[in-house]
Design a protein around this motif. Structure first.
Motif, PDB file in Angstrom:
ATOM      1  N   GLN A   1       0.839  -1.195   0.000  1.00  0.00           N
ATOM      2  CA  GLN A   1       0.000   0.000   0.000  1.00  0.00           C
ATOM      3  C   GLN A   1       0.880   1.252   0.000  1.00  0.00           C
ATOM      4  O   GLN A   1       1.847   1.357   0.760  1.00  0.00           O
ATOM      5  CB  GLN A   1      -0.920   0.005   1.224  1.00  0.00           C
ATOM      6  N   VAL A   2       0.534   2.201  -0.879  1.00  0.00           N
ATOM      7  CA  VAL A   2       1.319   3.421  -1.065  1.00  0.00           C
ATOM      8  C   VAL A   2       0.467   4.635  -0.714  1.00  0.00           C
ATOM      9  O   VAL A   2      -0.708   4.705  -1.087  1.00  0.00           O
ATOM     10  CB  VAL A   2       1.803   3.547  -2.525  1.00  0.00           C
ATOM     11  N   LEU A   3       1.065   5.572   0.006  1.00  0.00           N
ATOM     12  CA  LEU A   3       0.406   6.852   0.258  1.00  0.00           C
ATOM     13  C   LEU A   3       0.962   7.856  -0.750  1.00  0.00           C
ATOM     14  O   LEU A   3       2.139   8.203  -0.721  1.00  0.00           O
ATOM     15  CB  LEU A   3       0.684   7.324   1.683  1.00  0.00           C
TER      16      LEU A   3
ATOM     17  N   THR B   1      -1.510   7.664  -9.804  1.00  0.00           N
ATOM     18  CA  THR B   1      -2.318   6.573  -9.238  1.00  0.00           C
ATOM     19  C   THR B   1      -2.481   5.454 -10.258  1.00  0.00           C
ATOM     20  O   THR B   1      -2.321   4.269  -9.935  1.00  0.00           O
ATOM     21  CB  THR B   1      -3.699   7.098  -8.812  1.00  0.00           C
ATOM     22  N   ALA B   2      -2.790   5.834 -11.516  1.00  0.00           N
ATOM     23  CA  ALA B   2      -2.953   4.825 -12.570  1.00  0.00           C
ATOM     24  C   ALA B   2      -1.664   4.049 -12.789  1.00  0.00           C
ATOM     25  O   ALA B   2      -1.683   2.826 -12.994  1.00  0.00           O
ATOM     26  CB  ALA B   2      -3.401   5.507 -13.860  1.00  0.00           C
TER      27      ALA B   2
ATOM     28  N   PHE C   1       1.439   1.895   5.660  1.00  0.00           N
ATOM     29  CA  PHE C   1       1.890   2.020   4.268  1.00  0.00           C
ATOM     30  C   PHE C   1       3.288   1.447   4.123  1.00  0.00           C
ATOM     31  O   PHE C   1       4.081   1.462   5.062  1.00  0.00           O
ATOM     32  CB  PHE C   1       1.895   3.493   3.844  1.00  0.00           C
ATOM     33  N   ASP C   2       3.559   0.939   2.918  1.00  0.00           N
ATOM     34  CA  ASP C   2       4.896   0.406   2.623  1.00  0.00           C
ATOM     35  C   ASP C   2       5.874   1.525   2.283  1.00  0.00           C
ATOM     36  O   ASP C   2       7.068   1.415   2.569  1.00  0.00           O
ATOM     37  CB  ASP C   2       4.810  -0.603   1.480  1.00  0.00           C
TER      38      ASP C   2
ATOM     39  N   GLU D   1       0.179  -3.000  -9.581  1.00  0.00           N
ATOM     40  CA  GLU D   1      -0.596  -3.726  -8.562  1.00  0.00           C
ATOM     41  C   GLU D   1      -0.461  -3.134  -7.164  1.00  0.00           C
ATOM     42  O   GLU D   1      -0.772  -3.817  -6.167  1.00  0.00           O
ATOM     43  CB  GLU D   1      -0.185  -5.212  -8.524  1.00  0.00           C
ATOM     44  N   TYR D   2      -0.022  -1.903  -7.030  1.00  0.00           N
ATOM     45  CA  TYR D   2      -0.010  -1.252  -5.723  1.00  0.00           C
ATOM     46  C   TYR D   2      -1.424  -0.783  -5.378  1.00  0.00           C
ATOM     47  O   TYR D   2      -2.194  -0.364  -6.255  1.00  0.00           O
ATOM     48  CB  TYR D   2       0.918  -0.026  -5.714  1.00  0.00           C
ATOM     49  N   LYS D   3      -1.755  -0.828  -4.097  1.00  0.00           N
ATOM     50  CA  LYS D   3      -2.975  -0.209  -3.611  1.00  0.00           C
ATOM     51  C   LYS D   3      -2.624   1.224  -3.214  1.00  0.00           C
ATOM     52  O   LYS D   3      -1.676   1.454  -2.471  1.00  0.00           O
ATOM     53  CB  LYS D   3      -3.523  -0.961  -2.399  1.00  0.00           C
ATOM     54  N   VAL D   4      -3.384   2.184  -3.716  1.00  0.00           N
ATOM     55  CA  VAL D   4      -3.006   3.590  -3.574  1.00  0.00           C
ATOM     56  C   VAL D   4      -4.035   4.353  -2.739  1.00  0.00           C
ATOM     57  O   VAL D   4      -5.242   4.252  -2.963  1.00  0.00           O
ATOM     58  CB  VAL D   4      -2.875   4.272  -4.961  1.00  0.00           C
TER      59      VAL D   4
END
Length: 471
Positions: free
Chosen positions: A354-356, A369-370, A397-398, A376-379
């Motif tokens: 997961q990325v902020l 974001t796209a 977050f990672d 495949e990151y969750k944003v």
């Protein structure tokens, strides 16, 4: 001092030196003029509070300040005070020029930030479309043209940022032969038809590690100087060659260290460089061009860029045959895959991470974001640092991907909060502004890296792989 009938009566040694440049009169002679001004004109201005400028166009150009006052004793006499202010005026002009450049630089930096945000969104979406399966060939061709135009627009804004010294050197491997071939086409379209432009070189690869934009600036500056030296036309030639330098060095070019070098020879058939000028050609603000036609920064910029890439530049005066500059750059023996091959071979996998994303520009935020979601990151997105802190309080977050310049709380302040409360969390800066001063010092700290907008998907994926592995 002059007598009542304007005869030179008394003069000191300094005045005698100046008078030789302004008049042929000697002690006892009647002075009728000083420089381009008649004495009657100077007498008419003798009551003015400010001195009169006397300008001798030269060469070399000289500027004197003159004040003339009447002295009433038994007979009328005139006192003339002369001062050579050439150096003072040149210094003032250079200071004014630097101030103008600084103003343009501030404007360029501001424009550059907004412009890079726009280009970042366009470039990311273009590359995402190029990733689509079964993309018709005509669409792929059109998208590649869009990508090329983005790169040209980005290069333009980077050149603008040179004024503010806000640009950075982003080294990449290029082959100088196709690079100079494109430059030859550009010069052929823009230079007068009376100037013949040629490119010669053996059919081999000339790989070097440079910033392509800065290298284009180098050869454009040299080409423009050559054009100006050939007002009636002539020949401008570029020649590529390789040079191997052994451990014992090279007799012709003793400044080269051992290794493989690429040589780019730029020659013209212009007027050449006078010998007394040659020692000064790389000095900032030194120019022989008329005011307004040159800043004196071109060759100093060339010299600085070449040195930054661990290269050398040599100049040879060939008299009436013109001038030759030779640029030496360390040759890169290994080649790399093309951008298209690299993009297709990208294997970054963000599954389960997961990325902020902290970005105040909506279009750029959606584009990034796209791109992250493609890997495949969750944003999770935030508009600024304050909103990002709210997410950090409630979610894990990672890593954090953040802009630098944002309203209310920017990326640098956000970083310091993260360091204090979540010291293990890594931060990746993405910005239209290069990091400078205190911001630049962040690069030296563990867990922090950055990308300048606009960047390609390949550049992003390469950095992320290194960024996440660096513990």
């Amino acid at each position: 001092m002059l007598t009542e009938d304007y005869r030179l009566e008394i003069i000191n040694s300094e005045g005698r030196k100046y008078l030789k440049q302004l008049s042929s009169a000697k002690v006892g002679d009647v002075i009728t003029s000083l420089g381009p001004h008649t004495l009657s004109e100077l007498i008419a201005r003798s009551e003015e509070p400010l001195p009169v400028d006397i300008i001798l166009e030269g060469p070399p150009k000289k500027v004197f300040e003159l004040q003339m006052r009447s002295v009433q004793n038994d007979v009328q006499q005139w006192v003339i005070a002369l001062q050579d202010v050439t150096f003072i005026r040149e210094t003032q002009e250079r200071t004014q020029m630097q101030n103008r450049l600084a103003t343009v630089g501030q404007l360029a930096a501001g424009i550059g930030h907004d412009f890079n945000n726009i280009m970042a969104a366009i470039l990311v979406y273009t590359e995402l479309l190029l990733q689509e399966q079964n993309l018709p060939q005509k669409f792929e061709k059109r998208l590649n043209i869009i990508k090329q135009q983005i790169e040209q627009a980005t290069n333009l804004i980077h050149q603008m940022l040179d004024f503010s010294r806000s640009s950075i050197m982003a080294e990449t491997q290029i082959d100088l032969h196709p690079f100079l071939k494109e430059l030859e086409k550009l010069l052929s379209r823009t230079f007068p038809e009376t100037i013949q432009i040629t490119l010669d070189g053996e059919p081999e690869k000339y790989f070097v590690n440079v910033d392509p934009t800065r290298m284009q600036q180098v050869f454009m500056n040299l080409a423009i100087n050559a054009r100006d030296a050939m007002p009636n036309g002539g020949k401008l030639s570029f020649k590529l060659s390789s040079l191997s330098c052994g451990e014992t060095g090279n007799k012709e070019y003793p400044f080269l260290s051992a290794g493989e070098w690429v040589m780019v020879t730029v020659s013209d058939t212009g007027t050449g460089i006078p010998e007394d000028i040659m020692p000064h050609i790389y000095e900032p603000f030194f120019t022989t061009k008329e005011v307004g036609k040159g800043t004196g920064l071109g060759l100093s910029q060339v010299f600085g860029i070449i040195k930054q890439f661990k290269g050398h530049i040599e100049v040879k005066n060939t008299g009436e045959a013109g001038t030759t500059f030779i640029v030496f750059l360390p040759k890169n023996i290994t080649s790399s895959a093309s951008d298209e091959e690299q993009i297709k071979n990208t294997h970054l996998d963000g599954s389960g991470q997961q990325v902020l994303l902290v970005e105040d520009n909506p279009a750029t935020s959606k584009a990034l974001t796209a791109m992250l979601e493609m890997f495949e990151y969750k944003v999770v997105t935030a508009f600024n640092g304050l909103e990002a802190l709210e997410h950090l309080q409630t979610m894990e977050f990672d890593f954090v991907m953040s802009d630098v310049v944002m309203p209310e709380m920017g990326g640098v302040e956000l970083y310091h909060h993260i360091q204090a409360e979540w010291p293990g969390l890594k931060v990746l800066f993405v910005t239209g502004h290069p990091l400078r001063g205190k911001e630049k010092k962040l690069l030296e700290q563990k867990g922090v890296s950055w990308l300048q907008k606009p960047f390609t998907i390949q550049q992003f994926s390469q950095l992320i792989e290194t960024f996440l592995k660096d513990d």
